[in-house]
Design a protein around this motif. Structure first.
Motif, PDB file in Angstrom:
ATOM      1  N   VAL A 130      31.906  47.314  21.190  1.00 37.16           N
ATOM      2  CA  VAL A 130      31.663  47.790  19.832  1.00 37.16           C
ATOM      3  C   VAL A 130      32.960  48.427  19.348  1.00 37.16           C
ATOM      4  O   VAL A 130      33.513  49.299  20.011  1.00 37.16           O
ATOM      5  N   ASN A 131      33.449  47.980  18.208  1.00 33.96           N
ATOM      6  CA  ASN A 131      34.685  48.531  17.667  1.00 33.96           C
ATOM      7  C   ASN A 131      34.388  49.785  16.852  1.00 33.96           C
ATOM      8  O   ASN A 131      33.742  49.712  15.813  1.00 33.96           O
ATOM      9  N   LEU A 132      34.866  50.909  17.358  1.00 34.24           N
ATOM     10  CA  LEU A 132      34.692  52.183  16.678  1.00 34.24           C
ATOM     11  C   LEU A 132      36.045  52.719  16.237  1.00 34.24           C
ATOM     12  O   LEU A 132      37.054  52.476  16.898  1.00 34.24           O
ATOM     13  N   THR A 133      36.049  53.467  15.144  1.00 35.56           N
ATOM     14  CA  THR A 133      37.263  54.170  14.750  1.00 35.56           C
ATOM     15  C   THR A 133      37.471  55.316  15.735  1.00 35.56           C
ATOM     16  O   THR A 133      36.536  55.715  16.443  1.00 35.56           O
ATOM     17  N   PRO A 134      38.667  55.876  15.802  1.00 38.95           N
ATOM     18  CA  PRO A 134      38.894  56.989  16.727  1.00 38.95           C
ATOM     19  C   PRO A 134      37.921  58.157  16.508  1.00 38.95           C
ATOM     20  O   PRO A 134      37.413  58.722  17.478  1.00 38.95           O
ATOM     21  N   LYS A 135      37.649  58.528  15.284  1.00 41.56           N
ATOM     22  CA  LYS A 135      36.734  59.648  15.019  1.00 41.56           C
ATOM     23  C   LYS A 135      35.294  59.277  15.354  1.00 41.56           C
ATOM     24  O   LYS A 135      34.544  60.111  15.865  1.00 41.56           O
ATOM     25  N   GLU A 136      34.881  58.047  15.095  1.00 46.11           N
ATOM     26  CA  GLU A 136      33.535  57.612  15.485  1.00 46.11           C
ATOM     27  C   GLU A 136      33.378  57.718  17.001  1.00 46.11           C
ATOM     28  O   GLU A 136      32.364  58.207  17.492  1.00 46.11           O
ATOM     29  N   PHE A 137      34.395  57.254  17.726  1.00 46.90           N
ATOM     30  CA  PHE A 137      34.348  57.353  19.184  1.00 46.90           C
ATOM     31  C   PHE A 137      34.271  58.808  19.623  1.00 46.90           C
ATOM     32  O   PHE A 137      33.470  59.167  20.477  1.00 46.90           O
ATOM     33  N   ASP A 138      35.105  59.661  19.023  1.00 47.37           N
ATOM     34  CA  ASP A 138      35.128  61.074  19.404  1.00 47.37           C
ATOM     35  C   ASP A 138      33.773  61.745  19.166  1.00 47.37           C
ATOM     36  O   ASP A 138      33.320  62.545  19.988  1.00 47.37           O
ATOM     37  N   ILE A 139      33.143  61.442  18.046  1.00 49.53           N
ATOM     38  CA  ILE A 139      31.827  62.017  17.749  1.00 49.53           C
ATOM     39  C   ILE A 139      30.806  61.532  18.776  1.00 49.53           C
ATOM     40  O   ILE A 139      30.051  62.323  19.342  1.00 49.53           O
ATOM     41  N   LEU A 140      30.779  60.217  19.023  1.00 54.43           N
ATOM     42  CA  LEU A 140      29.834  59.659  19.989  1.00 54.43           C
ATOM     43  C   LEU A 140      30.053  60.251  21.372  1.00 54.43           C
ATOM     44  O   LEU A 140      29.102  60.672  22.039  1.00 54.43           O
ATOM     45  N   TYR A 141      31.282  60.321  21.814  1.00 55.58           N
ATOM     46  CA  TYR A 141      31.588  60.843  23.141  1.00 55.58           C
ATOM     47  C   TYR A 141      31.203  62.322  23.249  1.00 55.58           C
ATOM     48  O   TYR A 141      30.619  62.753  24.240  1.00 55.58           O
ATOM     49  N   PHE A 142      31.519  63.095  22.219  1.00 56.22           N
ATOM     50  CA  PHE A 142      31.160  64.513  22.227  1.00 56.22           C
ATOM     51  C   PHE A 142      29.653  64.700  22.360  1.00 56.22           C
ATOM     52  O   PHE A 142      29.184  65.488  23.188  1.00 56.22           O
ATOM     53  N   LEU A 143      28.889  63.966  21.568  1.00 52.84           N
ATOM     54  CA  LEU A 143      27.433  64.090  21.633  1.00 52.84           C
ATOM     55  C   LEU A 143      26.889  63.593  22.979  1.00 52.84           C
ATOM     56  O   LEU A 143      26.033  64.231  23.583  1.00 52.84           O
ATOM     57  N   ALA A 144      27.398  62.451  23.454  1.00 52.34           N
ATOM     58  CA  ALA A 144      26.891  61.851  24.687  1.00 52.34           C
ATOM     59  C   ALA A 144      27.195  62.704  25.916  1.00 52.34           C
ATOM     60  O   ALA A 144      26.367  62.810  26.814  1.00 52.34           O
ATOM     61  N   LYS A 145      28.380  63.290  25.966  1.00 52.77           N
ATOM     62  CA  LYS A 145      28.706  64.104  27.143  1.00 52.77           C
ATOM     63  C   LYS A 145      27.919  65.407  27.141  1.00 52.77           C
ATOM     64  O   LYS A 145      27.847  66.086  28.163  1.00 52.77           O
ATOM     65  N   ASN A 146      27.325  65.741  26.007  1.00 51.57           N
ATOM     66  CA  ASN A 146      26.459  66.914  25.892  1.00 51.57           C
ATOM     67  C   ASN A 146      25.024  66.479  25.627  1.00 51.57           C
ATOM     68  O   ASN A 146      24.295  67.093  24.849  1.00 51.57           O
ATOM     69  N   LYS A 147      24.643  65.408  26.292  1.00 47.25           N
ATOM     70  CA  LYS A 147      23.328  64.772  26.141  1.00 47.25           C
ATOM     71  C   LYS A 147      22.194  65.790  26.035  1.00 47.25           C
ATOM     72  O   LYS A 147      22.075  66.680  26.878  1.00 47.25           O
ATOM     73  N   GLY A 148      21.397  65.665  24.973  1.00 50.47           N
ATOM     74  CA  GLY A 148      20.236  66.520  24.792  1.00 50.47           C
ATOM     75  C   GLY A 148      20.511  67.810  24.041  1.00 50.47           C
ATOM     76  O   GLY A 148      19.590  68.440  23.538  1.00 50.47           O
ATOM     77  N   ALA A 149      21.771  68.223  23.958  1.00 55.20           N
ATOM     78  CA  ALA A 149      22.115  69.453  23.237  1.00 55.20           C
ATOM     79  C   ALA A 149      22.198  69.162  21.739  1.00 55.20           C
ATOM     80  O   ALA A 149      22.743  68.142  21.325  1.00 55.20           O
ATOM     81  N   VAL A 150      21.667  70.071  20.944  1.00 57.22           N
ATOM     82  CA  VAL A 150      21.672  69.908  19.486  1.00 57.22           C
ATOM     83  C   VAL A 150      22.887  70.629  18.916  1.00 57.22           C
ATOM     84  O   VAL A 150      23.164  71.776  19.274  1.00 57.22           O
ATOM     85  N   PHE A 151      23.607  69.934  18.023  1.00 60.39           N
ATOM     86  CA  PHE A 151      24.799  70.500  17.400  1.00 60.39           C
ATOM     87  C   PHE A 151      24.680  70.438  15.885  1.00 60.39           C
ATOM     88  O   PHE A 151      24.211  69.446  15.331  1.00 60.39           O
ATOM     89  N   THR A 152      25.145  71.491  15.234  1.00 61.63           N
ATOM     90  CA  THR A 152      25.200  71.491  13.776  1.00 61.63           C
ATOM     91  C   THR A 152      26.367  70.617  13.347  1.00 61.63           C
ATOM     92  O   THR A 152      27.254  70.297  14.153  1.00 61.63           O
ATOM     93  N   LYS A 153      26.392  70.281  12.082  1.00 57.87           N
ATOM     94  CA  LYS A 153      27.520  69.493  11.556  1.00 57.87           C
ATOM     95  C   LYS A 153      28.820  70.280  11.725  1.00 57.87           C
ATOM     96  O   LYS A 153      29.866  69.708  12.035  1.00 57.87           O
ATOM     97  N   GLU A 154      28.725  71.580  11.552  1.00 55.14           N
ATOM     98  CA  GLU A 154      29.900  72.436  11.713  1.00 55.14           C
ATOM     99  C   GLU A 154      30.430  72.370  13.147  1.00 55.14           C
ATOM    100  O   GLU A 154      31.635  72.243  13.369  1.00 55.14           O
ATOM    101  N   GLN A 155      29.545  72.442  14.125  1.00 56.71           N
ATOM    102  CA  GLN A 155      29.959  72.387  15.531  1.00 56.71           C
ATOM    103  C   GLN A 155      30.584  71.037  15.870  1.00 56.71           C
ATOM    104  O   GLN A 155      31.582  70.976  16.603  1.00 56.71           O
ATOM    105  N   ILE A 156      30.006  69.964  15.351  1.00 53.82           N
ATOM    106  CA  ILE A 156      30.564  68.628  15.592  1.00 53.82           C
ATOM    107  C   ILE A 156      31.951  68.536  14.980  1.00 53.82           C
ATOM    108  O   ILE A 156      32.905  68.070  15.616  1.00 53.82           O
ATOM    109  N   TYR A 157      32.076  69.008  13.753  1.00 49.22           N
ATOM    110  CA  TYR A 157      33.366  68.973  13.057  1.00 49.22           C
ATOM    111  C   TYR A 157      34.427  69.745  13.845  1.00 49.22           C
ATOM    112  O   TYR A 157      35.524  69.241  14.093  1.00 49.22           O
ATOM    113  N   GLN A 158      34.084  70.950  14.268  1.00 50.78           N
ATOM    114  CA  GLN A 158      35.058  71.775  14.998  1.00 50.78           C
ATOM    115  C   GLN A 158      35.430  71.162  16.344  1.00 50.78           C
ATOM    116  O   GLN A 158      36.578  71.238  16.766  1.00 50.78           O
ATOM    117  N   ALA A 159      34.467  70.527  17.005  1.00 46.75           N
ATOM    118  CA  ALA A 159      34.741  69.909  18.310  1.00 46.75           C
ATOM    119  C   ALA A 159      35.614  68.668  18.181  1.00 46.75           C
ATOM    120  O   ALA A 159      36.506  68.444  18.995  1.00 46.75           O
TER     121      ALA A 159
END
Length: 167
Positions: A90-119
């Motif tokens: 699947v071809n992802l942009t660098p930021k799409e990959f970063d968002i997916l990886y951040f969420l996946a490595k923290n599987k099950g944890a809920v993040f606000t948009k602000e937390q995702i942005y800062q990470a």
């Protein structure tokens, strides 16, 4: 039904015994050195898990041990920054990959948009709600079988997003 994976716990005594036995044998496999090195790394605490894969006729084994994240048909490989769905890249942009990886490595944890942005952007949050929502929407179109009923990146209404912990 064939299992996809099997996890076997090994203590240091078994690892040492296996290592010593393999060391004394004259193995004809071109992968024997990698297995010995993997056992050595395991015993020295360099790695906590050793993954083994079988090479079939005509197949090439390329670094079976990886740090991939696996969820159903989705594979995320941070070292190569590749994402596969059902074995297809699947071809992802660098930021799409970063968002997916951040969420996946923290599987099950809920993040606000602000937390995702800062990470992901590693800078102060500047009211970028729609920006994060747009990235999540584009990401879902690429990785979800049905983007309108996501399986991987879930919306937690009123809070934010999480990577599923059900798969």
């Amino acid at each position: 039904m064939k299992k996809n994976a099997s996890f076997i716990i090994m203590d240091s005594a078994l690892a040492k015994s296996l290592y010593d036995t393999l060391k004394t044998l004259e193995l004809k496999s071109k992968y024997s050195h990698e297995l010995l090195q993997g056992l050595e790394d395991l015993m020295e605490g360099e790695v906590a898990t050793l993954m083994l894969g079988m090479v079939g006729p005509g197949e090439n084994l390329v670094h079976v041990v990886d740090d991939g994240i696996y969820a159903g048909a989705l594979e995320i490989h941070p070292k190569s920054r590749k994402v596969l769905h059902g074995g297809i890249e699947v071809n992802l942009t660098p930021k799409e990959f970063d968002i997916l990886y951040f969420l996946a490595k923290n599987k099950g944890a809920v993040f606000t948009k602000e937390q995702i942005y800062q990470a992901v952007w590693e800078e102060d949050y500047l009211m970028a709600d729609s920006n994060i929502m747009a990235f999540i929407r584009k990401l879902r179109k690429k990785i979800e079988p049905d983007p309108d009923a996501p399986e991987y990146v879930l919306t937690i209404w009123g809070i934010g997003y999480k990577f599923t912990d059900r798969i």
